[in-house]
Write an enzyme that holds these catalytic residues in place. Structure first.
Site, mmCIF file in Angstrom:
data_model
loop_
_atom_site.group_PDB
_atom_site.id
_atom_site.type_symbol
_atom_site.label_atom_id
_atom_site.label_comp_id
_atom_site.label_asym_id
_atom_site.label_seq_id
_atom_site.Cartn_x
_atom_site.Cartn_y
_atom_site.Cartn_z
ATOM 1 N N GLU A 8 3.396 167.763 -33.426
ATOM 2 C CA GLU A 8 4.265 166.956 -32.569
ATOM 3 C C GLU A 8 4.718 165.799 -33.435
ATOM 4 O O GLU A 8 3.896 164.988 -33.885
ATOM 5 C CB GLU A 8 3.523 166.467 -31.339
ATOM 6 C CG GLU A 8 3.140 167.595 -30.402
ATOM 7 C CD GLU A 8 2.692 167.067 -29.056
ATOM 8 O OE1 GLU A 8 3.522 167.055 -28.128
ATOM 9 O OE2 GLU A 8 1.527 166.658 -28.943
ATOM 10 N N GLU A 40 -4.143 174.603 -24.949
ATOM 11 C CA GLU A 40 -2.974 174.295 -25.770
ATOM 12 C C GLU A 40 -3.422 173.772 -27.132
ATOM 13 O O GLU A 40 -4.295 172.916 -27.216
ATOM 14 C CB GLU A 40 -2.140 173.250 -25.033
ATOM 15 C CG GLU A 40 -0.985 172.666 -25.781
ATOM 16 C CD GLU A 40 -0.264 171.615 -24.939
ATOM 17 O OE1 GLU A 40 0.570 170.912 -25.512
ATOM 18 O OE2 GLU A 40 -0.551 171.489 -23.725
#
Length: 452
Positions: free
Chosen positions: A232, A227
């Site tokens: 974020e 990932e």
């Protein structure tokens, strides 16, 4: 990233299934993006987005009987994994009225709460609208605009990549009849065990309903893959984080061997659930990102991420730039003693783990080299979510909770520890939203002007 899939609070009947339903037509909202060859030379691509199948209404293939209600499976339709996959179909989605998802040209807006639905996770489809768009990130640059001004503490408007199968796993697992068209095949470095279907079968066996979320639970199986968290963020904090795994492709795990926050042994799996993160606030630079700061989160910004390789073609450095109000702004420099630089490298990650006293799980899974092999074909994911596991404290507050806030690496942002509790943020800020737009991809220095 902390338990991304389990932390999503989805529609009451949301579930992942492997059969395609026929009660509601599936129409993917269009989303354009640009493929660049050099600065100022970009070509528009006609793409679309699809919502993850975990959000969809799933019902009997014979009628509209729910296969899953609340956080419990229907015992008749789903007595075991294989029978459930045969009996259940996931159906088409009403993107705006049910999920709060809208597009306009090159812009995608995700609303936080829409009716009983909370959050969303979407994938970029290719121009054929049959499979996911894949990206080779090595020696490449990925750029997008984002508006986080309506994202308070406790929320995460995320843009990231994982090594999902481009067809949603349909060719590997013939029992999966829904495929990418219905958003199947999710995986990430947490090896999420809340997925209702994995590898063409249900996740019924061993299913335990969540004790604090009425819509989720955990099954015996998880879905693992590398990932790359490009973004974020909310308006208080942001993090850039690669997460390596031992395999460069999606794999299914079982029980506590999955590791991550779904299991008793967080570090017992084949992936790194923590990653090597660059959060400017955590790196000691508290004036860089936020309302009125160097990167002013009250206004839209352009985010540039570069993936540099060494002579052998392996990932060696991840660099970050911002463009705001016509100015190119380099990423914040580390102000942590013993940790230097403003990009993610092997030396940075090793020094950071030592300075923060963290276990170097990143290195145990081969660090940047452990994600490099997967980066030749990754799927783009865009999401908005709140956190039922840690109230997003790992992103924007002090974390772990029992640590001393002044210790290196504990402070991640200025948010109060209670501000991200899901009941609080869902009740106080249901109209929160994030908008991603102007996505560009191409060789290094092709997607933005370094002299802006």
């Amino acid at each position: 990233m902390h338990q991304r899939a389990l932390l999503f609070s989805a529609l009451l009947t949301a579930v992942r299934a492997q059969q395609a339903g026929t009660l509601t037509e599936e129409v993917h909202p269009s989303l354009t993006w640009q493929k660049c060859t050099s600065e100022g030379s970009c070509t528009e691509q006609s793409g679309s987005v699809v919502i993850d199948s975990n959000w969809r209404w799933t019902h009997s293939v014979n009628d509209s009987t729910n296969c899953y209600t609340g956080n419990t499976w229907d015992a008749t339709l789903c007595p075991d994994d294989e029978t459930c996959a045969t009996n259940c179909a996931l159906d088409g989605a009403d993107y705006e009225s049910t999920y709060g998802v809208t597009t306009d040209g090159d812009s995608l807006t995700l609303k936080f709460v829409t009716g009983s639905n909370v959050g969303s996770r979407l994938y970029l489809m290719d121009t054929s609208d049959e499979g996911y768009q894949t990206f080779n990130l090595l020696d490449a640059e990925f750029t997008f605009d984002v508006d986080v001004s309506n994202l308070p503490c406790g929320l995460n408007g995320a843009l990231y990549f994982t090594a999902m199968d481009a067809d949603g796993g349909a060719s590997k697992y013939p029992a999966n009849k829904a495929g990418a068209k219905y958003g199947t095949g999710y995986c990430d470095s947490q090896c999420p065990r809340d997925l209702k279907f994995i590898d063409g079968q249900a996740n019924v066996d061993g299913w335990e309903p969540s004790s604090n979320n009425d819509n989720t639970g955990i099954g015996n199986h998880g879905s693992c893959c590398p990932e790359m968290d490009i973004w974020e963020a909310n308006k208080i904090s942001t993090a850039l984080t690669p997460h390596p795994c031992d395999s460069s492709e999606q794999t299914m795990c079982e029980g506590n061997d999955c590791g991550g926050t779904y299991s008793d042994d967080r570090y017992g799996g084949t992936c790194d659930p923590d990653g090597c993160d660059f959060n400017p606030y955590r790196m000691g630079n508290d004036s860089f990102y936020g309302p009125g700061k160097t990167i002013d989160t009250g206004s839209k910004m352009t985010v540039v991420t570069q993936f540099i390789t060494d002579g052998s073609g392996s990932l060696s450095e991840i660099k970050r730039y911002y463009v705001q109000n016509g100015n190119v702004i380099a990423n914040a420099d580390s102000n942590i003693s013993g940790v230097t630089g403003n990009s993610i490298t092997t030396d940075f990650c090793t020094a950071q783990k030592k300075a923060f006293g963290d276990d170097d799980i990143f290195a145990e899974h081969n660090g940047l080299a452990g994600i490099s092999d997967a980066m030749s074909s990754m799927v783009l994911i865009l999401s908005l979510w709140d956190d039922y596991y840690a109230s997003m404290e790992w992103l924007d507050s002090d974390y772990p909770e029992n640590a001393t806030a002044t210790d290196p690496g504990v402070a991640r942002g200025t948010c109060d520890s209670e501000s991200g509790v899901p009941a609080t943020v869902e009740g106080a800020h249901p109209d929160s939203s994030v908008t991603f737009s102007n996505i560009k991809f191409g060789p290094i220095n092709s997607t933005f002007s370094a002299s802006a």
